[in-house]
Design a protein around this motif. Structure first.
Motif, PDB file in Angstrom:
ATOM      1  N   TYR A 163       2.047  10.766   3.093  1.00  0.00           N
ATOM      2  CA  TYR A 163       2.083   9.321   3.338  1.00  0.00           C
ATOM      3  C   TYR A 163       0.664   8.774   3.450  1.00  0.00           C
ATOM      4  CZ  TYR A 163       3.235   4.956   5.796  1.00  0.00           C
ATOM      5  OH  TYR A 163       3.350   3.636   6.174  1.00  0.00           O
ATOM      6  N   TYR A 164      -0.166   9.462   4.222  1.00  0.00           N
ATOM      7  CA  TYR A 164      -1.573   9.071   4.379  1.00  0.00           C
ATOM      8  C   TYR A 164      -2.287   9.093   3.027  1.00  0.00           C
ATOM      9  CZ  TYR A 164      -6.519   9.589   5.573  1.00  0.00           C
ATOM     10  OH  TYR A 164      -7.878   9.444   5.630  1.00  0.00           O
ATOM     11  N   LYS A 165      -2.055  10.132   2.253  1.00  0.00           N
ATOM     12  CA  LYS A 165      -2.711  10.284   0.957  1.00  0.00           C
ATOM     13  C   LYS A 165      -2.325   9.147   0.011  1.00  0.00           C
ATOM     14  CE  LYS A 165      -3.312  13.574  -2.844  1.00  0.00           C
ATOM     15  NZ  LYS A 165      -2.931  14.914  -3.365  1.00  0.00           N
ATOM     16  N   GLU A 166      -1.045   8.774   0.013  1.00  0.00           N
ATOM     17  CA  GLU A 166      -0.574   7.682  -0.850  1.00  0.00           C
ATOM     18  C   GLU A 166      -1.324   6.381  -0.545  1.00  0.00           C
ATOM     19  OE1 GLU A 166       3.398   4.923  -1.662  1.00  0.00           O
ATOM     20  OE2 GLU A 166       3.326   6.320   0.042  1.00  0.00           O
ATOM     21  N   ILE A 167      -1.454   6.085   0.738  1.00  0.00           N
ATOM     22  CA  ILE A 167      -2.100   4.838   1.138  1.00  0.00           C
ATOM     23  C   ILE A 167      -3.592   4.870   0.831  1.00  0.00           C
ATOM     24  CG2 ILE A 167      -2.597   3.295   3.080  1.00  0.00           C
ATOM     25  CD1 ILE A 167       0.039   4.304   4.339  1.00  0.00           C
ATOM     26  N   ILE A 168      -4.234   5.996   1.087  1.00  0.00           N
ATOM     27  CA  ILE A 168      -5.659   6.146   0.781  1.00  0.00           C
ATOM     28  C   ILE A 168      -5.911   5.947  -0.716  1.00  0.00           C
ATOM     29  CG2 ILE A 168      -7.492   7.870   0.521  1.00  0.00           C
ATOM     30  CD1 ILE A 168      -7.480   6.600   3.237  1.00  0.00           C
ATOM     31  N   ASN A 171      -4.166   4.227  -2.782  1.00  0.00           N
ATOM     32  CA  ASN A 171      -3.984   2.814  -3.104  1.00  0.00           C
ATOM     33  C   ASN A 171      -5.161   1.971  -2.610  1.00  0.00           C
ATOM     34  OD1 ASN A 171      -1.534   2.854  -4.553  1.00  0.00           O
ATOM     35  ND2 ASN A 171      -0.363   3.061  -2.667  1.00  0.00           N
ATOM     36  N   TYR A 172      -5.732   2.349  -1.477  1.00  0.00           N
ATOM     37  CA  TYR A 172      -6.931   1.649  -1.003  1.00  0.00           C
ATOM     38  C   TYR A 172      -8.093   1.873  -1.978  1.00  0.00           C
ATOM     39  CZ  TYR A 172      -5.986  -0.461   3.554  1.00  0.00           C
ATOM     40  OH  TYR A 172      -5.558  -1.293   4.558  1.00  0.00           O
ATOM     41  N   ARG A 173      -8.211   3.079  -2.504  1.00  0.00           N
ATOM     42  CA  ARG A 173      -9.294   3.373  -3.445  1.00  0.00           C
ATOM     43  C   ARG A 173      -9.198   2.498  -4.697  1.00  0.00           C
ATOM     44  NH1 ARG A 173      -9.566  10.009  -2.928  1.00  0.00           N
ATOM     45  NH2 ARG A 173     -10.981  10.053  -1.148  1.00  0.00           N
ATOM     46  N   LYS A 174      -7.965   2.162  -5.080  1.00  0.00           N
ATOM     47  CA  LYS A 174      -7.762   1.322  -6.259  1.00  0.00           C
ATOM     48  C   LYS A 174      -8.248  -0.114  -6.037  1.00  0.00           C
ATOM     49  CE  LYS A 174      -3.669   3.902  -7.806  1.00  0.00           C
ATOM     50  NZ  LYS A 174      -2.196   3.822  -8.004  1.00  0.00           N
ATOM     51  N   ILE A 175      -8.241  -0.543  -4.769  1.00  0.00           N
ATOM     52  CA  ILE A 175      -8.610  -1.937  -4.481  1.00  0.00           C
ATOM     53  C   ILE A 175      -9.884  -2.033  -3.641  1.00  0.00           C
ATOM     54  CG2 ILE A 175      -6.203  -2.713  -4.596  1.00  0.00           C
ATOM     55  CD1 ILE A 175      -6.234  -2.776  -1.484  1.00  0.00           C
ATOM     56  N   MET A 216      -6.256  -2.848   8.692  1.00  0.00           N
ATOM     57  CA  MET A 216      -5.303  -1.765   8.494  1.00  0.00           C
ATOM     58  C   MET A 216      -5.953  -0.509   7.921  1.00  0.00           C
ATOM     59  SD  MET A 216      -2.721  -2.742   9.955  1.00  0.00           S
ATOM     60  CE  MET A 216      -2.060  -1.098   9.694  1.00  0.00           C
ATOM     61  N   LEU A 217      -7.041  -0.668   7.188  1.00  0.00           N
ATOM     62  CA  LEU A 217      -7.779   0.504   6.724  1.00  0.00           C
ATOM     63  C   LEU A 217      -8.361   1.250   7.914  1.00  0.00           C
ATOM     64  CD1 LEU A 217      -9.022   2.331   4.612  1.00  0.00           C
ATOM     65  CD2 LEU A 217     -10.854   0.637   4.298  1.00  0.00           C
ATOM     66  N   VAL A 218      -8.874   0.503   8.871  1.00  0.00           N
ATOM     67  CA  VAL A 218      -9.412   1.109  10.093  1.00  0.00           C
ATOM     68  C   VAL A 218      -8.296   1.805  10.874  1.00  0.00           C
ATOM     69  CG1 VAL A 218     -10.594   0.684  12.273  1.00  0.00           C
ATOM     70  CG2 VAL A 218     -11.270  -0.581  10.220  1.00  0.00           C
ATOM     71  N   GLU A 219      -7.149   1.144  10.995  1.00  0.00           N
ATOM     72  CA  GLU A 219      -6.026   1.726  11.726  1.00  0.00           C
ATOM     73  C   GLU A 219      -5.517   2.988  11.027  1.00  0.00           C
ATOM     74  OE1 GLU A 219      -5.189   0.896  14.641  1.00  0.00           O
ATOM     75  OE2 GLU A 219      -6.396  -0.935  14.724  1.00  0.00           O
ATOM     76  N   LEU A 220      -5.541   2.981   9.717  1.00  0.00           N
ATOM     77  CA  LEU A 220      -5.114   4.161   8.958  1.00  0.00           C
ATOM     78  C   LEU A 220      -6.004   5.352   9.280  1.00  0.00           C
ATOM     79  CD1 LEU A 220      -3.385   5.417   6.661  1.00  0.00           C
ATOM     80  CD2 LEU A 220      -5.173   4.660   5.080  1.00  0.00           C
ATOM     81  N   LEU A 221      -7.304   5.124   9.277  1.00  0.00           N
ATOM     82  CA  LEU A 221      -8.246   6.208   9.560  1.00  0.00           C
ATOM     83  C   LEU A 221      -8.193   6.648  11.016  1.00  0.00           C
ATOM     84  CD1 LEU A 221     -11.257   4.891   7.449  1.00  0.00           C
ATOM     85  CD2 LEU A 221      -9.567   6.625   6.816  1.00  0.00           C
ATOM     86  N   LEU A 255       0.820  -1.210   0.000  1.00  0.00           N
ATOM     87  CA  LEU A 255       0.000   0.000   0.000  1.00  0.00           C
ATOM     88  C   LEU A 255       0.855   1.262   0.000  1.00  0.00           C
ATOM     89  CD1 LEU A 255      -2.652  -1.262   2.554  1.00  0.00           C
ATOM     90  CD2 LEU A 255      -3.084  -0.731   0.139  1.00  0.00           C
ATOM     91  N   THR A 256       2.152   1.097   0.125  1.00  0.00           N
ATOM     92  CA  THR A 256       3.091   2.211   0.097  1.00  0.00           C
ATOM     93  C   THR A 256       4.457   1.711  -0.348  1.00  0.00           C
ATOM     94  OG1 THR A 256       4.202   3.937   1.408  1.00  0.00           O
ATOM     95  CG2 THR A 256       3.651   1.899   2.538  1.00  0.00           C
TER      96      THR A 256
END
Length: 202
Positions: free
Chosen positions: A138-143, A145-149, A123-128, A67-68
């Motif tokens: 860093y947060y934006k990059e992971i978000i 990538n989550y949107r892609k999947i 991990m999506l919950v932990e990210l938020l 995710l990063t």
């Protein structure tokens, strides 16, 4: 492969025989209590052997889940709040309650090392939950990538985690925005999230 001292005692029978195997280079002592049949085992396999009950989370989990691209400077491990302090400079220890320690825990293979790690839903919950503690880029990059999947993510499972952990309302609202604004998200996922949120509040 890496072995604990206890593993070596079972295999070789005594401390003397272990030292003999080391001197003959049939076995290598990597650090205190850790041995290997290879001279240079992966550090990840050593960490996993030393802390078998810990779970990889946060920066480590985001990296291992692809995710990063940011390689963490430390290994982020989550342990029970009752665990002893890990005095290892390679480790960033995070404490959690016993009730949520195994929530979303799974095992994956990373270059031959079997590691305990939280799944992408947890991990999506932990990210938020930890959004304000992370650098924005860093947060934006992971978000992103989550949107892609997002269509591969079990939304019902994510919601279960949200309402079992702190900051439920805040995280739920943030998740709804992520899904709503994801161009790749199927409409059924938005409807499902809305229905789950309503049911949780009833």
């Amino acid at each position: 492969m890496v072995f604990s001292y206890e593993d070596c005692i079972q295999k070789y029978g005594s401390d003397y025989q272990i030292k003999k195997a080391v001197s003959c280079k049939k076995l290598y002592k990597i650090e205190k209590g850790v041995y290997s049949d290879k001279q240079y085992p992966s550090e990840l396999s050593v960490i996993t052997l030393k802390y078998p009950k810990a779970v990889f989370t946060m920066e480590s989990a985001f990296y291992y889940h692809d995710l990063t691209d940011v390689i963490p400077e430390e290994y982020f491990l989550l342990t029970s709040k009752h665990s002893s302090k890990i005095r290892d400079t390679r480790i960033k220890q995070i404490y959690d309650s016993c009730s949520s320690l195994d929530m979303g825990k799974t095992v994956i293979d990373i270059n031959g090392a079997q590691i305990n790690i939280y799944n992408k839903e947890r991990m999506l919950v932990e990210l938020l939950r930890n959004k304000n503690k992370l650098p924005f880029d860093y947060y934006k990059e992971i978000i992103l990538n989550y949107r892609k999947i997002i269509n591969t993510i079990d939304i019902a499972l994510v919601m279960d985690y949200i309402y079992a952990l702190p900051k439920a309302e805040f995280v739920s609202d943030a998740l709804h925005k992520i899904i709503t604004f994801s161009k790749l998200c199927q409409p059924i996922y938005i409807h499902r999230l809305s229905c789950i949120c309503v049911k949780k509040l009833l």
